[in-house]
Design an enzyme around this catalytic site. Structure first.
Site, short mmCIF file in Angstrom:
data_model
loop_
_atom_site.label_atom_id
_atom_site.label_comp_id
_atom_site.label_asym_id
_atom_site.label_seq_id
_atom_site.Cartn_x
_atom_site.Cartn_y
_atom_site.Cartn_z
N THR A 135 -0.50 13.67 -2.04
CA THR A 135 -1.24 12.75 -2.89
C THR A 135 -2.75 12.87 -2.69
O THR A 135 -3.52 13.03 -3.64
CB THR A 135 -0.80 11.30 -2.65
OG1 THR A 135 0.59 11.17 -2.99
CG2 THR A 135 -1.59 10.33 -3.50
N ASP B 105 0.92 2.56 -10.43
CA ASP B 105 0.08 2.33 -9.24
C ASP B 105 -1.30 2.97 -9.40
O ASP B 105 -1.84 3.56 -8.46
CB ASP B 105 0.76 2.90 -7.99
CG ASP B 105 2.14 2.34 -7.76
OD1 ASP B 105 2.41 1.21 -8.18
OD2 ASP B 105 2.98 3.05 -7.16
N ARG C 164 4.35 4.77 -20.93
CA ARG C 164 5.09 5.96 -20.51
C ARG C 164 6.52 5.96 -21.05
O ARG C 164 7.34 6.81 -20.67
CB ARG C 164 5.09 6.09 -18.99
CG ARG C 164 5.74 4.97 -18.22
CD ARG C 164 5.56 5.14 -16.72
NE ARG C 164 6.33 4.16 -15.97
CZ ARG C 164 7.08 4.44 -14.93
NH1 ARG C 164 7.19 5.69 -14.51
NH2 ARG C 164 7.74 3.50 -14.29
N TYR D 181 2.73 -0.04 -13.18
CA TYR D 181 2.16 -1.02 -12.26
C TYR D 181 0.66 -0.75 -12.20
O TYR D 181 0.23 0.38 -11.95
CB TYR D 181 2.77 -0.87 -10.86
CG TYR D 181 4.27 -0.72 -10.87
CD1 TYR D 181 5.10 -1.83 -10.73
CD2 TYR D 181 4.86 0.54 -11.05
CE1 TYR D 181 6.48 -1.69 -10.74
CE2 TYR D 181 6.24 0.69 -11.06
CZ TYR D 181 7.04 -0.43 -10.92
OH TYR D 181 8.42 -0.29 -10.96
N ARG E 242 2.14 -4.30 -7.09
CA ARG E 242 3.19 -4.36 -6.07
C ARG E 242 2.57 -3.96 -4.74
O ARG E 242 1.60 -3.18 -4.70
CB ARG E 242 4.38 -3.47 -6.44
CG ARG E 242 4.04 -2.01 -6.70
CD ARG E 242 5.29 -1.24 -7.09
NE ARG E 242 5.03 0.18 -7.32
CZ ARG E 242 5.97 1.11 -7.45
NH1 ARG E 242 7.25 0.76 -7.36
NH2 ARG E 242 5.66 2.37 -7.67
N TRP F 226 1.89 -2.02 -1.47
CA TRP F 226 2.16 -0.72 -0.87
C TRP F 226 1.99 -0.79 0.63
O TRP F 226 0.95 -1.24 1.13
CB TRP F 226 1.21 0.32 -1.47
CG TRP F 226 1.40 1.71 -0.94
CD1 TRP F 226 2.57 2.31 -0.61
CD2 TRP F 226 0.37 2.67 -0.67
NE1 TRP F 226 2.35 3.59 -0.16
CE2 TRP F 226 1.01 3.84 -0.19
CE3 TRP F 226 -1.02 2.65 -0.80
CZ2 TRP F 226 0.30 4.98 0.16
CZ3 TRP F 226 -1.74 3.79 -0.46
CH2 TRP F 226 -1.09 4.94 0.02
#
Length: 331
Positions: A104, A184, A204, A211, A245, A247
């Site tokens: 990432t 995210d 999408r 999110y 949310r 993480w």
């Protein structure tokens, strides 16, 4: 002998020269000092402030601003932020030449480790095409990764899909910016204040559709992601996008994420229960809250914690960014 008063003005002191500031221009057609942004950054002497003007065009390739290059200013020289685009196109699962994935953090089109960066009037993008690469399942594709303190982004666009903007260190200030993505797409452990920004969730074509935030704020940090007088929009169907949310990187129990949205407009894509769990981590244990929001997606329910007026006086942009050194990029 005449005694000198302590209030008397001293003799004129010598005027110190202004600190040296490198000035460079980037242009694709070769009319500037460099044809790539990375080449211009590499040319800045370590530790020396610099202003880099970037002429209109799309500049492809990863950009890294190292810790040894603080106090750089990037200025888009187009008429609008869309005229200057800094982009790359790799994802977490894209393979390096050695056959291992980028991950990432490694997917970031732009990585900022140099403190004091200021950016105005341009676009950062990750152009990874999910549909063209069905073989890649780890699709996190970061446009910008920040890992430094006192960063300012003014009239900047951030474009991507999953994990567009990774704010993972220091204090970050976003003013009049546009951030676009689906899963995210604003995430990390930094203190990041968004003022008068436009946050757009892509459609999408699935449920959930995505999110907006995934904070991983450390328990010891009183300020995480803060949105003030911003606008949350989407082309997705009503009620299909979550505000956030929590993480927990590597299942870290000390990552008690914080997202606060105040005095903002929220579209109908956000449901009445806007927060959701992340794996085994319940959203109720995170620090999620709203304050005086408006719009069709801003209904107040039992699943939407609200700041009191007293708490709202604590969670301001100024307070979040001030720190121990009194930093004030908002003035």
């Amino acid at each position: 002998m005449r005694r000198r008063s302590f209030l008397a003005l001293p003799a004129a002191a010598a005027v110190l020269p202004a600190p040296r500031r490198t000035r460079l221009t980037v242009a694709l057609d070769g009319t500037g000092d460099h044809t790539s942004l990375q080449a211009a950054i590499d040319a800045v002497p370590a530790g020396e402030p610099a202003v880099i003007g970037i002429r209109p065009g799309t500049y492809l390739g990863q950009v890294i601003i190292p810790a040894a290059k603080p106090l750089i200013e990037l200025r888009g020289l187009g008429r609008s932020p869309s005229d200057v685009v800094i982009a790359d196109n790799r994802a977490n699962g894209t393979l390096k030449p050695d056959g291992t994935p980028w991950g990432t953090s490694g997917s970031a089109s732009v990585t900022v480790d140099g403190a004091g960066l200021r950016v105005t009037g341009l676009t950062f993008a990750n152009l990874f095409d999910e549909a063209a690469h069905p073989e890649i399942t780890n699709r996190q594709a970061v446009a910008v990764l920040t890992r430094a303190d006192k960063l300012v982004f003014d009239r900047v666009r951030f474009l991507g899909n999953q994990d567009t903007l990774y704010v993972n260190g220091g204090r970050n200030y976003f003013r009049d910016c546009y951030v676009e993505g689906d899963v995210d797409f604003i995430f990390g452990r930094a203190t990041a204040a968004f003022e008068r920004c436009h946050i757009h969730s892509l459609n999408r074509g699935s449920t959930p559709n995505g999110y907006v935030t995934a904070p991983s704020t450390l328990r010891t940090n009183p300020y995480g992601l803060l949105f003030h007088r911003s606008r949350f929009t989407s082309d997705a169907p009503d009620g299909t996008v979550f505000l956030g949310r929590p993480w927990h990187p590597s299942q870290d129990p000390e990552a008690i994420g914080q997202t606060i949205i105040r005095e903002s407009w929220i579209g109908a894509h956000i449901p009445a229960a806007p927060w959701t769990d992340f794996g085994v981590w319940p959203w109720e244990e995170a620090r999620f809250a709203e304050y005086r929001n408006a719009g069709p997606g801003a209904t107040i329910t039992a699943d939407r914690p609200q700041l009191t007026d007293e708490e709202a006086r604590t969670y301001t942009v100024d307070a979040a960014l001030r720190g121990a050194d009194g930093w004030n990029p908002c003035g």
